[in-house]
Design a protein around this motif. Sequence first.
Motif, PDB file in Angstrom:
ATOM      1  N   THR A  48       0.729  -1.075  -0.246  1.00 19.80           N
ATOM      2  CA  THR A  48       0.035  -0.034  -0.066  1.00 19.80           C
ATOM      3  C   THR A  48       0.673   0.996  -0.108  1.00 19.80           C
ATOM      4  O   THR A  48       1.514   1.559   0.652  1.00 19.80           O
ATOM      5  CB  THR A  48      -0.845   0.299   1.081  1.00 19.80           C
ATOM      6  OG1 THR A  48      -2.142   1.029   1.245  1.00 19.80           O
ATOM      7  CG2 THR A  48      -0.018   0.070   2.684  1.00 19.80           C
ATOM      8  N   ASN A  49       0.446   2.295  -0.292  1.00 20.78           N
ATOM      9  CA  ASN A  49       0.846   3.848  -0.015  1.00 20.78           C
ATOM     10  C   ASN A  49       0.658   4.754   1.126  1.00 20.78           C
ATOM     11  O   ASN A  49       1.565   5.438   0.931  1.00 20.78           O
ATOM     12  CB  ASN A  49       0.181   4.299  -1.493  1.00 20.78           C
ATOM     13  CG  ASN A  49      -1.164   4.708  -0.436  1.00 20.78           C
ATOM     14  OD1 ASN A  49      -2.505   4.448  -0.818  1.00 20.78           O
ATOM     15  ND2 ASN A  49      -1.832   6.295  -0.614  1.00 20.78           N
ATOM     16  N   ILE A  55      -1.406  -4.772   3.344  1.00 21.64           N
ATOM     17  CA  ILE A  55      -2.749  -4.795   3.669  1.00 21.64           C
ATOM     18  C   ILE A  55      -3.695  -5.844   3.478  1.00 21.64           C
ATOM     19  O   ILE A  55      -2.822  -6.357   2.261  1.00 21.64           O
ATOM     20  CB  ILE A  55      -3.870  -3.602   3.864  1.00 21.64           C
ATOM     21  CG1 ILE A  55      -3.236  -2.062   3.657  1.00 21.64           C
ATOM     22  CG2 ILE A  55      -4.953  -3.591   3.907  1.00 21.64           C
ATOM     23  CD1 ILE A  55      -4.104  -1.450   3.721  1.00 21.64           C
ATOM     24  N   ALA A  56      -3.806  -6.530   4.169  1.00 19.69           N
ATOM     25  CA  ALA A  56      -4.266  -8.320   4.254  1.00 19.69           C
ATOM     26  C   ALA A  56      -5.612  -7.536   4.142  1.00 19.69           C
ATOM     27  O   ALA A  56      -6.339  -6.982   5.146  1.00 19.69           O
ATOM     28  CB  ALA A  56      -3.692  -9.084   4.593  1.00 19.69           C
ATOM     29  N   SER A 106       2.478   0.994  -9.208  1.00 17.76           N
ATOM     30  CA  SER A 106       3.035   0.867  -8.122  1.00 17.76           C
ATOM     31  C   SER A 106       2.441   1.735  -6.903  1.00 17.76           C
ATOM     32  O   SER A 106       1.764   2.674  -7.076  1.00 17.76           O
ATOM     33  CB  SER A 106       3.794   1.390  -9.031  1.00 17.76           C
ATOM     34  OG  SER A 106       4.035   3.367  -9.172  1.00 17.76           O
ATOM     35  N   VAL A 107       3.222   1.635  -6.205  1.00 15.29           N
ATOM     36  CA  VAL A 107       3.232   2.464  -4.490  1.00 15.29           C
ATOM     37  C   VAL A 107       3.443   3.393  -4.577  1.00 15.29           C
ATOM     38  O   VAL A 107       2.375   4.101  -4.539  1.00 15.29           O
ATOM     39  CB  VAL A 107       3.742   1.315  -3.849  1.00 15.29           C
ATOM     40  CG1 VAL A 107       3.964   1.970  -2.460  1.00 15.29           C
ATOM     41  CG2 VAL A 107       3.134   0.744  -3.365  1.00 15.29           C
ATOM     42  N   ASP A 108       4.437   4.161  -5.977  1.00 18.48           N
ATOM     43  CA  ASP A 108       4.769   5.365  -5.749  1.00 18.48           C
ATOM     44  C   ASP A 108       3.632   5.538  -6.637  1.00 18.48           C
ATOM     45  O   ASP A 108       3.802   6.951  -5.986  1.00 18.48           O
ATOM     46  CB  ASP A 108       6.239   5.187  -6.689  1.00 18.48           C
ATOM     47  CG  ASP A 108       7.242   4.200  -5.958  1.00 18.48           C
ATOM     48  OD1 ASP A 108       6.745   4.806  -4.234  1.00 18.48           O
ATOM     49  OD2 ASP A 108       8.146   4.618  -6.545  1.00 18.48           O
ATOM     50  N   LEU A 123      -4.559   3.150  -1.377  1.00 11.22           N
ATOM     51  CA  LEU A 123      -4.285   2.355  -2.013  1.00 11.22           C
ATOM     52  C   LEU A 123      -3.677   1.135  -2.578  1.00 11.22           C
ATOM     53  O   LEU A 123      -2.296   0.994  -1.776  1.00 11.22           O
ATOM     54  CB  LEU A 123      -4.244   3.606  -3.916  1.00 11.22           C
ATOM     55  CG  LEU A 123      -5.330   3.820  -3.609  1.00 11.22           C
ATOM     56  CD1 LEU A 123      -4.893   5.577  -4.589  1.00 11.22           C
ATOM     57  CD2 LEU A 123      -6.296   3.912  -4.222  1.00 11.22           C
ATOM     58  N   LEU A 124      -4.237  -0.351  -3.041  1.00  9.16           N
ATOM     59  CA  LEU A 124      -3.053  -1.117  -3.008  1.00  9.16           C
ATOM     60  C   LEU A 124      -2.644  -1.104  -4.277  1.00  9.16           C
ATOM     61  O   LEU A 124      -2.996  -1.212  -5.449  1.00  9.16           O
ATOM     62  CB  LEU A 124      -3.542  -2.587  -2.301  1.00  9.16           C
ATOM     63  CG  LEU A 124      -4.328  -2.211  -0.936  1.00  9.16           C
ATOM     64  CD1 LEU A 124      -5.409  -3.161  -1.169  1.00  9.16           C
ATOM     65  CD2 LEU A 124      -3.694  -1.436   0.173  1.00  9.16           C
TER      66      LEU A 124
END
Length: 184
Positions: A48-49, A55-56, A106-108, A123-124
Amino acid sequence: MLSRRYFLRTIISLCFAVTTLFFAPPSFAIGGKLPALDQLAPEFTLPTNTGNGEIALTDLRGKWVVLYFYPKDFTAGCTLEARRFQQDLPKYIAQNAQIIGVSADSVDSHAEFCNSEGLKFPLLADTTGEVSKAYGSWLGNLSVRHSFIIDPKGILRATFVKVNPVIHSTEVLTRLTELQGNVS
């Protein structure tokens, strides 16, 4: 005035989406098979960001989860949809619901998108598409705009496949309220 970067991302994403939809081979299924209602939702763990690592779905037990898949950060429809969820976030929180967005970005990219839009929900990054596939929400290399409501026990209670970003958050809130009224 739109930034040049935003404009280019939007044009590239739209070109890809049109090409994929109109020139895909006949055996190419849009989205795939959706998970069954009233069954355990497919489990996932994704980065996650938010700086919390991952996060599960199991981490969210005890809360309602609004899991929404979207194609691409910074595109017009995805930005509008995210803004509407952010606008309604206090209503979701009041209903013990967590909003989670998922895309192949992407996370970035997610961090930049959240910063630019003031998003306060995670956001995942589903960069391989495995979670999107498990939810029948994958097209080529993009997540399809689908949403799901998962109850506090992890049971899938509602699916949205014909999503209009302008009114979607309102539709989800309405359905969430209905579902919470039916839970004993």
